[in-house]
Motif scaffolding. Sequence first.
Motif, PDB file in Angstrom:
ATOM      1  N   LEU B  23       0.471  39.658  99.269  1.00 36.80           N
ATOM      2  CA  LEU B  23       0.868  38.248  99.268  1.00 36.80           C
ATOM      3  C   LEU B  23       2.344  38.103  99.650  1.00 36.80           C
ATOM      4  O   LEU B  23       2.710  37.228 100.444  1.00 36.80           O
ATOM      5  CB  LEU B  23       0.598  37.625  97.890  1.00 36.80           C
ATOM      6  N   LEU B  26       2.557  38.688 103.450  1.00 36.70           N
ATOM      7  CA  LEU B  26       2.028  37.560 104.227  1.00 36.70           C
ATOM      8  C   LEU B  26       2.995  36.378 104.196  1.00 36.70           C
ATOM      9  O   LEU B  26       3.292  35.783 105.234  1.00 36.70           O
ATOM     10  CB  LEU B  26       0.685  37.127 103.653  1.00 36.70           C
ATOM     11  N   VAL B  27       3.487  36.062 102.992  1.00 32.65           N
ATOM     12  CA  VAL B  27       4.409  34.928 102.882  1.00 32.65           C
ATOM     13  C   VAL B  27       5.652  35.194 103.727  1.00 32.65           C
ATOM     14  O   VAL B  27       6.121  34.322 104.459  1.00 32.65           O
ATOM     15  CB  VAL B  27       4.782  34.667 101.407  1.00 32.65           C
ATOM     16  N   CYS B  30       4.816  34.932 107.528  1.00 34.94           N
ATOM     17  CA  CYS B  30       4.446  33.555 107.906  1.00 34.94           C
ATOM     18  C   CYS B  30       5.677  32.647 107.869  1.00 34.94           C
ATOM     19  O   CYS B  30       5.849  31.791 108.732  1.00 34.94           O
ATOM     20  CB  CYS B  30       3.366  33.015 106.970  1.00 34.94           C
ATOM     21  N   TYR B  54       6.245  21.540 106.727  1.00 38.95           N
ATOM     22  CA  TYR B  54       5.598  21.432 105.415  1.00 38.95           C
ATOM     23  C   TYR B  54       4.891  22.727 105.045  1.00 38.95           C
ATOM     24  O   TYR B  54       4.821  23.107 103.875  1.00 38.95           O
ATOM     25  CB  TYR B  54       4.619  20.252 105.400  1.00 38.95           C
ATOM     26  N   MET B  55       4.364  23.425 106.055  1.00 42.00           N
ATOM     27  CA  MET B  55       3.749  24.730 105.763  1.00 42.00           C
ATOM     28  C   MET B  55       4.807  25.687 105.222  1.00 42.00           C
ATOM     29  O   MET B  55       4.538  26.445 104.287  1.00 42.00           O
ATOM     30  CB  MET B  55       3.114  25.316 107.019  1.00 42.00           C
ATOM     31  N   PHE B  57       7.310  24.887 103.504  1.00 48.28           N
ATOM     32  CA  PHE B  57       7.509  24.499 102.105  1.00 48.28           C
ATOM     33  C   PHE B  57       6.411  25.093 101.224  1.00 48.28           C
ATOM     34  O   PHE B  57       6.685  25.671 100.169  1.00 48.28           O
ATOM     35  CB  PHE B  57       7.515  22.977 101.959  1.00 48.28           C
ATOM     36  N   ALA B  58       5.152  24.975 101.693  1.00 54.03           N
ATOM     37  CA  ALA B  58       4.036  25.498 100.905  1.00 54.03           C
ATOM     38  C   ALA B  58       4.174  27.013 100.725  1.00 54.03           C
ATOM     39  O   ALA B  58       3.851  27.556  99.669  1.00 54.03           O
ATOM     40  CB  ALA B  58       2.713  25.152 101.577  1.00 54.03           C
ATOM     41  N   LEU B  59       4.676  27.698 101.766  1.00 53.55           N
ATOM     42  CA  LEU B  59       4.872  29.147 101.664  1.00 53.55           C
ATOM     43  C   LEU B  59       5.883  29.470 100.570  1.00 53.55           C
ATOM     44  O   LEU B  59       5.664  30.351  99.730  1.00 53.55           O
ATOM     45  CB  LEU B  59       5.351  29.717 103.006  1.00 53.55           C
ATOM     46  N   THR B  62       4.430  28.786  97.164  1.00 50.74           N
ATOM     47  CA  THR B  62       3.515  29.867  96.772  1.00 50.74           C
ATOM     48  C   THR B  62       4.297  31.076  96.275  1.00 50.74           C
ATOM     49  O   THR B  62       3.980  31.678  95.242  1.00 50.74           O
ATOM     50  CB  THR B  62       2.655  30.286  97.978  1.00 50.74           C
ATOM     51  N   VAL B  65       5.675  30.521  92.758  1.00 50.82           N
ATOM     52  CA  VAL B  65       4.670  30.728  91.707  1.00 50.82           C
ATOM     53  C   VAL B  65       4.400  32.224  91.534  1.00 50.82           C
ATOM     54  O   VAL B  65       4.340  32.750  90.419  1.00 50.82           O
ATOM     55  CB  VAL B  65       3.360  29.978  92.047  1.00 50.82           C
ATOM     56  N   TRP B  66       4.286  32.935  92.659  1.00 52.45           N
ATOM     57  CA  TRP B  66       4.041  34.387  92.618  1.00 52.45           C
ATOM     58  C   TRP B  66       5.226  35.112  91.973  1.00 52.45           C
ATOM     59  O   TRP B  66       5.071  36.153  91.361  1.00 52.45           O
ATOM     60  CB  TRP B  66       3.766  34.897  94.035  1.00 52.45           C
ATOM     61  N   ILE B  69       4.326  34.799  88.245  1.00 55.69           N
ATOM     62  CA  ILE B  69       3.143  35.443  87.674  1.00 55.69           C
ATOM     63  C   ILE B  69       2.676  36.654  88.479  1.00 55.69           C
ATOM     64  O   ILE B  69       1.634  37.220  88.179  1.00 55.69           O
ATOM     65  CB  ILE B  69       1.958  34.448  87.559  1.00 55.69           C
ATOM     66  N   ARG B  75       8.332  39.885  91.176  1.00 50.87           N
ATOM     67  CA  ARG B  75       8.750  38.894  90.175  1.00 50.87           C
ATOM     68  C   ARG B  75      10.245  38.651  90.227  1.00 50.87           C
ATOM     69  O   ARG B  75      11.027  39.567  90.460  1.00 50.87           O
ATOM     70  CB  ARG B  75       8.425  39.406  88.783  1.00 50.87           C
TER      71      ARG B  75
END
Lengths: 182, 191
Positions: B23, B26-27, B30, B54-55, B57-59, B62, B65-66, B69, B75
């Motif tokens: 993850l 990929l982030v 991308c 906006y993508m 931003f979403a990256l 994400t 959050v990762w 958690i 982390r």
Amino acid sequence: MTSLNFPKNANERRAFTLAAIILLQALCAFFFVGDVFVDMTEGGHLDDIHMALEALAALALICGVIYLMLELRQLLRRFSSMATGLRAARGEMTQLIDSFFDSWDLTPSERDVALLVLKGFDNEDIARLRGTAAGTVRAQTAKIYSKANVEGRSHLFSIFMEELFSDHLGEGGKMAKAGGNV
Amino acid sequence: MAPASEAFKGRSGARTFAVWDPLVRLVHWCLALAILLNGAILDGDSPLHEIVGYMAFALVATRVVWGLIGTGPARFAAFPPNPAAALRHLRLMVCGKGPVHLSHNPLGALMAYNIWATVLVLVATGYLMGTLRFFGSKWLEEAHEMAFNWLLVSVALHICGVAFDSWRTRVALVPAMITGRKTVPGDRSVQ
Ligand code: HEM
Ligand code: HEM
């Protein structure tokens, strides 16, 4: 070695696929949330059934993303403990083999030959690998079998297989000493 | 900090650690692609520019959050923003000493936070430009461009930092961002 690498690559593929799905779903979730947000600022209300459904979908997507993230973490943790366990087992197997060889008083070249036998090479292969005559290898394997007090190749294997299937593999070097008097 | 996978020794005593999970990788790539698209290819007025922005931003969301958690090295706790530690790290770097960090080194950590924050500023200014309230506002446009210039400087420094640290510690960092694994030479301690 190659057979041990295969599951690792399959595991990596699984983790990668899961990560890609998480990312795609996160992008979708974001656009849904954005849509709800825009509708709200343009005077939409949650008691409108369409709006409410959209908001619910956005919430479900977010929950899905977080749930899949926890799954991914779990998956990666399991892979890494599997890898650790495998390495520990490999290390113990080496220890076990060494202690058997010690207890049989194998000479250094007999140890090499015995190891190649355990790896599944036949006498011609071993002769080629070690650059010796096939007759020499035959004499060495005969000597190894007699020192180990076994009848042949498959009997030699069975000593180690027995150790693998009995449950004291995992208690360090203990089993090797017990097995020394085979 | 516990590595995601225990070390095992290679023939030369080099140890390999699984650090970057899929993850994170990929982030990262991308996000780099999104910035390349918006900075160099898509015009600011095209609708695709907004979508890609906006993508991005979403990256980042994400990744945040990762960071809370996710797996060990991903982390925030593994690379807290700590300017004092960054300075200490700089001093160690000059002396050519110091351990290899499995997550980001303290200096790289600051850069990661800086890049994420800058992307958020870009998206915020980009979004506001399109709202009725700020439509046609010159200073927002300028803020958007300034944030982008700052991002360019940051990414340039980021790539130089990665190249320099790869050379200094002999840990191939770029392959680590691709395969997920860092291989550390036997004579280096790990932190
Ligand atoms: C627009 C372009 C780029 C941006 C915005 C960017 C951003 C970032 C960020 C935010 C991180 C932290 C990753 C995380 O913890 O999730 C990172 C790490 C990293 N990036 Fe980039 N990056 C870019 C381009 C590149 C390029 C072109 C390379 C390769 C030459 C690269 C190599 C790396 C490496 C190796 C790391 C890990 C560093 C470490 O081991 O501490 N990045 N990048
Ligand atoms: C990663 C995020 C982003 C980057 C790297 C970025 C980069 C840029 C750059 C370099 C420009 C000036 C060059 C040009 O006009 O072609 C620009 C202009 C613009 N951007 Fe972005 N942008 C991002 C996100 C956004 C978002 C999310 C929006 C809107 C929702 C947005 C809206 C605009 C608009 C409207 C312009 C034109 C402003 C003008 O006429 O000067 N951008 N952006």
